[in-house]
Write a protein that holds these residues in place. Sequence first.
Motif, PDB file in Angstrom:
ATOM      1  N   ILE A 117      -6.080   0.028   8.194  1.00 41.17           N
ATOM      2  CA  ILE A 117      -7.426   0.892   8.664  1.00 41.17           C
ATOM      3  C   ILE A 117      -8.615   0.253   8.457  1.00 41.17           C
ATOM      4  CG2 ILE A 117      -9.309   2.485   9.488  1.00 41.17           C
ATOM      5  CD1 ILE A 117      -6.455   4.334   9.416  1.00 41.17           C
ATOM      6  N   GLY A 118      -8.447  -0.329   6.908  1.00 40.06           N
ATOM      7  CA  GLY A 118      -9.739  -0.637   5.584  1.00 40.06           C
ATOM      8  C   GLY A 118     -10.061  -2.142   6.465  1.00 40.06           C
ATOM      9  N   GLY A 119     -11.403  -2.293   6.745  1.00 38.55           N
ATOM     10  CA  GLY A 119     -11.716  -4.180   6.861  1.00 38.55           C
ATOM     11  C   GLY A 119     -12.336  -4.756   5.395  1.00 38.55           C
ATOM     12  N   ALA A 120     -11.622  -5.484   5.665  1.00 37.20           N
ATOM     13  CA  ALA A 120     -11.644  -6.056   4.715  1.00 37.20           C
ATOM     14  C   ALA A 120     -12.457  -7.884   4.590  1.00 37.20           C
ATOM     15  CB  ALA A 120     -10.659  -7.430   4.326  1.00 37.20           C
ATOM     16  N   LEU A 163      -5.993   2.152   3.567  1.00 36.55           N
ATOM     17  CA  LEU A 163      -7.798   1.993   3.800  1.00 36.55           C
ATOM     18  C   LEU A 163      -8.018   1.349   2.214  1.00 36.55           C
ATOM     19  CD1 LEU A 163      -6.599   5.645   4.646  1.00 36.55           C
ATOM     20  CD2 LEU A 163      -8.801   5.204   5.690  1.00 36.55           C
ATOM     21  N   THR A 164      -8.193   1.018   1.695  1.00 40.91           N
ATOM     22  CA  THR A 164      -8.944   0.266   0.777  1.00 40.91           C
ATOM     23  C   THR A 164      -9.276  -1.211   1.091  1.00 40.91           C
ATOM     24  OG1 THR A 164      -7.238  -1.354  -0.110  1.00 40.91           O
ATOM     25  CG2 THR A 164      -7.853   1.678  -0.823  1.00 40.91           C
ATOM     26  N   ILE A 208       4.154  10.803   4.186  1.00 38.20           N
ATOM     27  CA  ILE A 208       3.091   9.801   4.660  1.00 38.20           C
ATOM     28  C   ILE A 208       2.596   9.316   3.087  1.00 38.20           C
ATOM     29  CG2 ILE A 208       1.237  11.119   5.072  1.00 38.20           C
ATOM     30  CD1 ILE A 208       0.447   8.939   6.787  1.00 38.20           C
ATOM     31  N   ALA A 209       1.713   8.414   2.784  1.00 35.68           N
ATOM     32  CA  ALA A 209       0.736   8.105   1.803  1.00 35.68           C
ATOM     33  C   ALA A 209      -0.086   7.717   2.406  1.00 35.68           C
ATOM     34  CB  ALA A 209       1.373   7.796   0.636  1.00 35.68           C
ATOM     35  N   VAL A 210      -1.261   8.249   1.975  1.00 38.64           N
ATOM     36  CA  VAL A 210      -3.084   7.687   1.935  1.00 38.64           C
ATOM     37  C   VAL A 210      -3.521   6.552   1.824  1.00 38.64           C
ATOM     38  CG1 VAL A 210      -5.051   8.067   3.039  1.00 38.64           C
ATOM     39  CG2 VAL A 210      -3.316   9.284   3.831  1.00 38.64           C
ATOM     40  N   PHE A 211      -3.607   5.482   1.260  1.00 41.61           N
ATOM     41  CA  PHE A 211      -4.256   4.734   0.141  1.00 41.61           C
ATOM     42  C   PHE A 211      -5.816   4.236   0.035  1.00 41.61           C
ATOM     43  CE2 PHE A 211      -0.977   1.819  -0.787  1.00 41.61           C
ATOM     44  CZ  PHE A 211       0.278   2.172  -1.150  1.00 41.61           C
ATOM     45  N   GLY A 212      -6.513   5.627  -0.530  1.00 45.35           N
ATOM     46  CA  GLY A 212      -7.339   5.607  -0.062  1.00 45.35           C
ATOM     47  C   GLY A 212      -8.498   6.714   0.186  1.00 45.35           C
ATOM     48  N   VAL A 213      -8.730   7.614  -0.456  1.00 48.78           N
ATOM     49  CA  VAL A 213      -9.422   9.049   0.478  1.00 48.78           C
ATOM     50  C   VAL A 213     -11.098   9.568   0.516  1.00 48.78           C
ATOM     51  CG1 VAL A 213      -6.855   9.881   0.382  1.00 48.78           C
ATOM     52  CG2 VAL A 213      -8.839  10.741  -1.647  1.00 48.78           C
ATOM     53  N   GLY A 214     -11.738   7.814   0.675  1.00 50.08           N
ATOM     54  CA  GLY A 214     -12.715   8.699   1.468  1.00 50.08           C
ATOM     55  C   GLY A 214     -13.398   9.083   2.946  1.00 50.08           C
ATOM     56  N   LEU A 274      -2.501  -3.767   0.275  1.00 43.40           N
ATOM     57  CA  LEU A 274      -1.570  -3.970   1.338  1.00 43.40           C
ATOM     58  C   LEU A 274       0.037  -4.379   1.507  1.00 43.40           C
ATOM     59  CD1 LEU A 274      -0.966  -3.915   5.252  1.00 43.40           C
ATOM     60  CD2 LEU A 274      -2.273  -6.674   5.150  1.00 43.40           C
ATOM     61  N   LYS A 275       0.274  -5.687   0.538  1.00 43.72           N
ATOM     62  CA  LYS A 275       1.834  -5.685   0.244  1.00 43.72           C
ATOM     63  C   LYS A 275       1.957  -4.622  -0.419  1.00 43.72           C
ATOM     64  CE  LYS A 275       3.905  -8.467  -2.680  1.00 43.72           C
ATOM     65  NZ  LYS A 275       5.019  -7.647  -3.250  1.00 43.72           N
TER      66      LYS A 275
END
Length: 379
Positions: free
Chosen positions: A288-291, A265-266, A194-200, A272-273
């Motif tokens: 998950i991130g809200g644009a 999450l960014t 798994i990769a997590v884009f954005g680690v806040g 997303l692409k």
Amino acid sequence: MRIRAAVIEQKGAPFTIEQLELDAPRANEVLVRIVAVGICQTDIHMQHQEYPVPFPIVLGHEASGIVENVGPGVSDIKPGDKVVLSFPSCGHCSPCLSGSAAYCLHAYELCFGGQRLDGSNALHRLSTKGEKETVHGHFFCQSSFAAYSIALESNVVKVPDDAPLELLGPLGCGFQTGAGAIFNSLRVQVNSSIAVFGVGAVGLAAIMAAKAAGASKIIAIDIEDKRLTLASELGATHTINSKRESSSEQIKSIVPIGLDYVLELTARPEMLKLAVDVLAPKGTAALIGGAPLGTEASIDMNQLLNGRTVRGIIQGDAVPRLFIPKLIDLYQAGRFPFDRLIRFYDFAEINEAIEDIKKGQTIKAVLKVSTPLSPLRPW
């Protein structure tokens, strides 16, 4: 009763601590004395009207506290209970009845309407002329940037008496969302990648959960080295600073066949692409991130033909009364050390805390409103 609350008067304005009047709980409502409350990015989005809410308003939706009183019809919660406040749902629509309350058809009105569904409001103040003015509340059916909050019985979660109450508020939203994405939405498997884009805060909760779930390759991607270092300490097996290196190339070098899962999450369309592009056949990319409203992302349609899935996630598909106790158990077992993400501030330091979040100096700010041993009583 008279309470302290942090009020936003207009778009982009700072929070001001004011004295407001809070009505008694109505049927199926619970009055909670707030011990501590987390600051979520959603609160900051609302402060700047990235999603519309009515002003003036009291925000806040990651609270922990102690029940002071209950309204008629409340059966499962009683005064003295230690609780976490989570997201609301109507309980009657098709998603709610099928166990998917996070996707309640009335979620937007319940969370962002600034009032009860019937149009009434429990918060008020007196104008300079002595007239009663409405201050919008019921944000996520709690508006918990306040000394006391009115919540629905359905979004109040009882927690064990020995649980560290001051820490628990963020379990009601941010940490629940990240961990729930792993355990509930994606059902991450042992030895998966798994990769997590954005680690806040949400991303790091997902990293910890992925480790607890037994994933063998956990890739953290961010532009801040400090967060990537923390991600490594919390369970990431690999880190990528996307400011300095190609995320795509680095992922392919780690997992040549592609990833089983990606959490995005960014809220950046190009990410997303990328999330879809680096999936293995039958892999899943979850947003998950809200644009901002209206944001669109371009995806190569052929990438979906090999069974790849793209989906959105709200609140980690959690049932809070079941899932929050599970997270507390994991924390107490040392397998979900979310306390490492938290920095405490006094309630009056709310604006300072938000600035520290924006600067990247704080991952999860939690405001101390009162203490379990020294109740804050109304004036």
